[in-house]
Scaffold this active site. Structure first.
Site, PDB file in Angstrom:
ATOM      1  N   ASN A   9      37.505  -6.668  30.922  1.00  0.00           N
ATOM      2  CA  ASN A   9      38.959  -6.760  30.779  1.00  0.00           C
ATOM      3  C   ASN A   9      39.360  -8.243  30.735  1.00  0.00           C
ATOM      4  O   ASN A   9      39.214  -8.960  31.726  1.00  0.00           O
ATOM      5  CB  ASN A   9      39.586  -6.037  31.992  1.00  0.00           C
ATOM      6  CG  ASN A   9      41.092  -6.118  32.011  1.00  0.00           C
ATOM      7  OD1 ASN A   9      41.684  -7.052  31.490  1.00  0.00           O
ATOM      8  ND2 ASN A   9      41.712  -5.136  32.636  1.00  0.00           N
ATOM      9  N   ASP A  66      36.458  -3.998  41.206  1.00  0.00           N
ATOM     10  CA  ASP A  66      37.043  -2.699  40.874  1.00  0.00           C
ATOM     11  C   ASP A  66      38.326  -2.560  41.667  1.00  0.00           C
ATOM     12  O   ASP A  66      38.394  -2.949  42.838  1.00  0.00           O
ATOM     13  CB  ASP A  66      36.088  -1.540  41.164  1.00  0.00           C
ATOM     14  CG  ASP A  66      36.456  -0.316  40.335  1.00  0.00           C
ATOM     15  OD1 ASP A  66      36.609  -0.450  39.110  1.00  0.00           O
ATOM     16  OD2 ASP A  66      36.625   0.781  40.910  1.00  0.00           O
ATOM     17  N   GLY A 150      47.910  -3.519  32.920  1.00  0.00           N
ATOM     18  CA  GLY A 150      47.740  -2.309  33.730  1.00  0.00           C
ATOM     19  C   GLY A 150      49.064  -1.803  34.293  1.00  0.00           C
ATOM     20  O   GLY A 150      50.040  -1.610  33.548  1.00  0.00           O
ATOM     21  N   ASP A 152      51.064  -3.413  36.284  1.00  0.00           N
ATOM     22  CA  ASP A 152      51.887  -4.521  36.793  1.00  0.00           C
ATOM     23  C   ASP A 152      53.388  -4.279  36.626  1.00  0.00           C
ATOM     24  O   ASP A 152      54.179  -4.653  37.491  1.00  0.00           O
ATOM     25  CB  ASP A 152      51.507  -5.844  36.092  1.00  0.00           C
ATOM     26  CG  ASP A 152      50.296  -6.508  36.731  1.00  0.00           C
ATOM     27  OD1 ASP A 152      49.906  -6.119  37.847  1.00  0.00           O
ATOM     28  OD2 ASP A 152      49.728  -7.423  36.106  1.00  0.00           O
ATOM     29  N   LYS A 173      51.643 -14.431  40.701  1.00  0.00           N
ATOM     30  CA  LYS A 173      50.836 -13.244  41.019  1.00  0.00           C
ATOM     31  C   LYS A 173      49.578 -13.667  41.776  1.00  0.00           C
ATOM     32  O   LYS A 173      49.188 -13.050  42.767  1.00  0.00           O
ATOM     33  CB  LYS A 173      50.475 -12.477  39.732  1.00  0.00           C
ATOM     34  CG  LYS A 173      49.663 -11.214  40.002  1.00  0.00           C
ATOM     35  CD  LYS A 173      49.263 -10.450  38.746  1.00  0.00           C
ATOM     36  CE  LYS A 173      48.331  -9.284  39.082  1.00  0.00           C
ATOM     37  NZ  LYS A 173      47.721  -8.630  37.935  1.00  0.00           N
ATOM     38  N   ARG A 179      43.676  -9.124  43.989  1.00  0.00           N
ATOM     39  CA  ARG A 179      42.482  -9.770  43.414  1.00  0.00           C
ATOM     40  C   ARG A 179      42.295 -11.159  44.016  1.00  0.00           C
ATOM     41  O   ARG A 179      41.182 -11.549  44.364  1.00  0.00           O
ATOM     42  CB  ARG A 179      42.631  -9.844  41.881  1.00  0.00           C
ATOM     43  CG  ARG A 179      41.395 -10.375  41.170  1.00  0.00           C
ATOM     44  CD  ARG A 179      41.382 -10.040  39.689  1.00  0.00           C
ATOM     45  NE  ARG A 179      41.315  -8.591  39.475  1.00  0.00           N
ATOM     46  CZ  ARG A 179      42.361  -7.838  39.127  1.00  0.00           C
ATOM     47  NH1 ARG A 179      43.534  -8.378  38.887  1.00  0.00           N
ATOM     48  NH2 ARG A 179      42.239  -6.539  39.012  1.00  0.00           N
TER      49      ARG A 179
HETATM   50  P1  IMP Z   1      39.488  -1.251  36.888  1.00  0.00           P
HETATM   51  O1  IMP Z   1      39.234  -2.002  38.144  1.00  0.00           O
HETATM   52  O2  IMP Z   1      39.310  -2.136  35.682  1.00  0.00           O
HETATM   53  O3  IMP Z   1      38.734   0.031  36.820  1.00  0.00           O
HETATM   54  O4  IMP Z   1      41.033  -0.923  36.883  1.00  0.00           O
HETATM   55  C1  IMP Z   1      41.592   0.288  37.306  1.00  0.00           C
HETATM   56  C2  IMP Z   1      42.972   0.446  36.749  1.00  0.00           C
HETATM   57  O5  IMP Z   1      43.861  -0.403  37.485  1.00  0.00           O
HETATM   58  C3  IMP Z   1      43.141   0.091  35.285  1.00  0.00           C
HETATM   59  O6  IMP Z   1      44.080   0.994  34.740  1.00  0.00           O
HETATM   60  C4  IMP Z   1      43.694  -1.307  35.306  1.00  0.00           C
HETATM   61  O7  IMP Z   1      44.504  -1.571  34.182  1.00  0.00           O
HETATM   62  C5  IMP Z   1      44.510  -1.279  36.583  1.00  0.00           C
HETATM   63  N1  IMP Z   1      44.527  -2.596  37.225  1.00  0.00           N
HETATM   64  C6  IMP Z   1      43.465  -3.307  37.682  1.00  0.00           C
HETATM   65  N2  IMP Z   1      43.875  -4.482  38.195  1.00  0.00           N
HETATM   66  C7  IMP Z   1      45.224  -4.512  38.040  1.00  0.00           C
HETATM   67  C8  IMP Z   1      46.211  -5.485  38.350  1.00  0.00           C
HETATM   68  O8  IMP Z   1      45.950  -6.570  38.855  1.00  0.00           O
HETATM   69  N3  IMP Z   1      47.471  -5.147  38.031  1.00  0.00           N
HETATM   70  C9  IMP Z   1      47.809  -3.957  37.441  1.00  0.00           C
HETATM   71  N4  IMP Z   1      46.935  -3.027  37.130  1.00  0.00           N
HETATM   72  C10 IMP Z   1      45.636  -3.302  37.424  1.00  0.00           C
END
Ligand code: IMP
Length: 194
Positions: A9, A66, A150, A152, A173, A179
């Site tokens: 990502n 994750d 995502g 946000d 942020k 994170r």
């Molecule tokens: P993954 O960790 O990439 O599997 O993310 C899980 C889900 O959470 C995905 O739909 C991402 O777009 C969302 N996501 C992960 N990190 C963030 C963030 O910092 N802000 C908003 N959405 C997030």
């Protein structure tokens, strides 16, 4: 220290590089590494799967993240299923619409939620360290702002009055995010063992 990022990502990679600048060099995930099926039962398991794939392909230490969005009124869902909440090929807009639909009868005071990030750093000899970061807030009634990625645009962090993560800059942020908290903690751990 150099670590290969396990994330595919670009938004996450950008945040990771910004937050770790001056501490650890984060190299991009080689594009030829096949997509990892994230089917572990929890965030730590999925982060380990992603890190293992990169270590196996590169022979270098990897850093994987994750993240899950945990909503109180939904007993912690979507959690580990956040990426595919609206289905296996769901886009962020689909996930947001599904979540807002699930919360349509939930009043503002009951829309508490948190982002949780688990970070894993894994070495080729299979040793690893891990850290977690959380940011608390609420789910907005509708999306606001087009910054970030995502979920946000529907997350109102408690530390920023009245604005979603989609309405604040990267640097704002990164001061308070799940994170950045997890990465700050993993930096401390890496320093303590180096
Ligand atoms: P993954 O960790 O990439 O599997 O993310 C899980 C889900 O959470 C995905 O739909 C991402 O777009 C969302 N996501 C992960 N990190 C963030 C963030 O910092 N802000 C908003 N959405 C997030």
């Amino acid at each position: 220290m150099k670590l290969i990022s396990a994330t595919a990502n670009p938004h996450k990679y950008k945040e990771m590089k910004q937050i770790m600048a001056g501490k650890v060099e984060i190299l991009p995930r080689p594009s030829e590494i096949p997509e990892v099926i994230e089917d572990a039962p929890d965030l730590l398991g999925n982060a380990c799967l992603k890190a293992q794939a990169v270590v196996k392909a590169t022979g270098m230490p990897a850093i994987a993240d994750d993240t899950g969005l945990e909503v109180e009124a939904l007993n912690g869902e979507p959690g580990v299923l956040s990426a595919r909440y609206a289905g296996p090929d769901a886009q962020s807009e689909d996930n947001i619409q599904k979540l807002l639909g699930e919360l349509s009868n939930v009043t503002v005071d009951k829309r508490g939620a948190q982002f949780r990030t688990v970070i894993v750093v894994l070495w080729p000899d299979k040793t690893y360290v891990t850290a977690e970061g959380i940011v608390s807030g609420k789910i907005a009634l509708s999306p606001r702002g087009n910054l970030g990625f995502g979920y946000d645009s529907i997350f109102l962090p408690s530390e920023v009055a009245g604005r979603t993560f989609g309405e604040i800059s990267d640097s704002e942020k990164n001061k308070i995010s799940h994170r950045s908290r997890a990465l700050t903690e993993i930096s401390r751990v890496l320093l303590s063992i180096s």
